[in-house]
Design a protein around this motif. Structure first.
Motif, PDB file in Angstrom:
ATOM      1  N   VAL A   5      43.139  16.086   8.018  1.00  0.00           N
ATOM      2  CA  VAL A   5      44.030  16.540   7.052  1.00  0.00           C
ATOM      3  C   VAL A   5      44.083  17.940   7.143  1.00  0.00           C
ATOM      4  O   VAL A   5      43.231  18.510   6.478  1.00  0.00           O
ATOM      5  CB  VAL A   5      44.273  15.917   5.522  1.00  0.00           C
ATOM      6  CG1 VAL A   5      45.592  16.360   4.982  1.00  0.00           C
ATOM      7  CG2 VAL A   5      44.129  14.302   5.456  1.00  0.00           C
ATOM      8  N   GLU A   6      45.060  18.638   7.651  1.00  0.00           N
ATOM      9  CA  GLU A   6      45.248  20.159   7.704  1.00  0.00           C
ATOM     10  C   GLU A   6      46.113  20.492   6.520  1.00  0.00           C
ATOM     11  O   GLU A   6      46.846  19.766   5.975  1.00  0.00           O
ATOM     12  CB  GLU A   6      45.957  20.437   9.029  1.00  0.00           C
ATOM     13  CG  GLU A   6      45.473  20.090  10.242  1.00  0.00           C
ATOM     14  CD  GLU A   6      45.984  18.822  10.710  1.00  0.00           C
ATOM     15  OE1 GLU A   6      45.900  18.558  12.070  1.00  0.00           O
ATOM     16  OE2 GLU A   6      46.537  18.079   9.914  1.00  0.00           O
ATOM     17  N   MET A  34      34.655  20.447  17.374  1.00  0.00           N
ATOM     18  CA  MET A  34      36.299  20.295  16.597  1.00  0.00           C
ATOM     19  C   MET A  34      37.067  21.421  17.323  1.00  0.00           C
ATOM     20  O   MET A  34      36.479  22.681  17.628  1.00  0.00           O
ATOM     21  CB  MET A  34      36.106  20.692  15.152  1.00  0.00           C
ATOM     22  CG  MET A  34      35.269  19.805  14.209  1.00  0.00           C
ATOM     23  SD  MET A  34      35.740  18.196  13.837  1.00  0.00           S
ATOM     24  CE  MET A  34      37.241  18.539  13.125  1.00  0.00           C
ATOM     25  N   GLY A  35      38.487  21.348  17.261  1.00  0.00           N
ATOM     26  CA  GLY A  35      39.208  22.291  17.897  1.00  0.00           C
ATOM     27  C   GLY A  35      40.530  22.547  17.083  1.00  0.00           C
ATOM     28  O   GLY A  35      40.849  21.539  16.135  1.00  0.00           O
ATOM     29  N   TRP A  36      41.344  23.522  17.144  1.00  0.00           N
ATOM     30  CA  TRP A  36      42.406  23.848  16.818  1.00  0.00           C
ATOM     31  C   TRP A  36      43.457  24.011  17.947  1.00  0.00           C
ATOM     32  O   TRP A  36      43.299  24.702  18.774  1.00  0.00           O
ATOM     33  CB  TRP A  36      42.644  24.970  16.268  1.00  0.00           C
ATOM     34  CG  TRP A  36      41.924  24.924  14.577  1.00  0.00           C
ATOM     35  CD1 TRP A  36      40.833  25.422  14.267  1.00  0.00           C
ATOM     36  CD2 TRP A  36      42.583  24.409  13.343  1.00  0.00           C
ATOM     37  NE1 TRP A  36      40.632  25.159  13.009  1.00  0.00           N
ATOM     38  CE2 TRP A  36      41.663  24.362  12.456  1.00  0.00           C
ATOM     39  CE3 TRP A  36      43.777  23.806  13.089  1.00  0.00           C
ATOM     40  CZ2 TRP A  36      41.835  24.253  11.047  1.00  0.00           C
ATOM     41  CZ3 TRP A  36      44.203  23.204  11.975  1.00  0.00           C
ATOM     42  CH2 TRP A  36      43.065  23.515  10.776  1.00  0.00           C
ATOM     43  N   CYS A  96      44.324  20.167  13.955  1.00  0.00           N
ATOM     44  CA  CYS A  96      42.983  19.994  14.188  1.00  0.00           C
ATOM     45  C   CYS A  96      42.541  18.723  15.003  1.00  0.00           C
ATOM     46  O   CYS A  96      43.225  17.699  14.922  1.00  0.00           O
ATOM     47  CB  CYS A  96      42.167  20.105  12.895  1.00  0.00           C
ATOM     48  SG  CYS A  96      42.183  19.017  11.743  1.00  0.00           S
ATOM     49  N   ALA A  97      41.321  18.659  15.778  1.00  0.00           N
ATOM     50  CA  ALA A  97      41.319  17.528  16.380  1.00  0.00           C
ATOM     51  C   ALA A  97      39.495  17.640  16.594  1.00  0.00           C
ATOM     52  O   ALA A  97      38.906  18.521  16.349  1.00  0.00           O
ATOM     53  CB  ALA A  97      41.762  17.749  17.765  1.00  0.00           C
ATOM     54  N   GLY A 119      44.691  15.492  13.650  1.00  0.00           N
ATOM     55  CA  GLY A 119      45.531  15.542  12.519  1.00  0.00           C
ATOM     56  C   GLY A 119      46.935  15.536  12.687  1.00  0.00           C
ATOM     57  O   GLY A 119      47.480  15.261  13.712  1.00  0.00           O
ATOM     58  N   GLN A 120      47.802  15.214  11.389  1.00  0.00           N
ATOM     59  CA  GLN A 120      49.213  15.382  11.495  1.00  0.00           C
ATOM     60  C   GLN A 120      49.754  16.814  11.580  1.00  0.00           C
ATOM     61  O   GLN A 120      50.996  16.784  11.959  1.00  0.00           O
ATOM     62  CB  GLN A 120      49.697  14.647  10.147  1.00  0.00           C
ATOM     63  CG  GLN A 120      49.185  13.197  10.186  1.00  0.00           C
ATOM     64  CD  GLN A 120      49.888  12.370  11.305  1.00  0.00           C
ATOM     65  OE1 GLN A 120      51.162  12.569  11.719  1.00  0.00           O
ATOM     66  NE2 GLN A 120      48.883  11.874  11.752  1.00  0.00           N
TER      67      GLN A 120
END
Length: 128
Positions: A5-6, A34-36, A96-97, A119-120
């Protein structure tokens, strides 16, 4: 159930800063790279930044280098993206992933296909 959840997006002026957060549940991010990523209006989703499972290694898109900082707090199960000197071209939905990795993996993942969980998204709008 895995959830990312961003939060932290909003409307800012050029030159301002924002800090995005990505709170994870259902998985311990300590075992995940993790990534953006972001999707600007009318464009494909693109890589922004990634961090290794330990936080010891990072990699940025050219557009983010020198202005954005990715970090993680594994104890809080949260990923961050500090964005400084924002520009109108940074306007996008930011996602985010997460990707499961083996402990000790130093590989940095920049492709959307590398990530299993998303995330959404949170909207960032930068006005001129």
């Amino acid at each position: 159930q895995v959830q990312l959840v961003e939060s932290g997006g909003g409307l800012v002026q050029a030159g301002d800063s924002l800090r995005l957060s990505c709170a994870a549940s259902g998985l311990p991010i300590s075992g995940y790279a993790m990534g953006w990523f972001r999707r600007a209006p009318g464009k494909e989703r693109e890589f922004v930044a990634t961090v290794s499972w330990s936080g010891g290694s990072t990699h940025y898109a050219d557009s983010a280098k020198g202005r954005f900082t990715i970090s993680r707090d594994n104890a809080k199960n949260t990923l961050y993206l500090q964005m400084n000197s924002l520009k109108p071209e940074d306007t996008a939905v930011y996602y985010c992933a997460a990707r499961r990795v083996l402990a000790g993996t130093r590989t940095l993942y920049t492709s959307q296909a590398d990530y299993a969980y998303w995330g959404q998204g949170t909207q960032v709008t930068v006005s001129a």
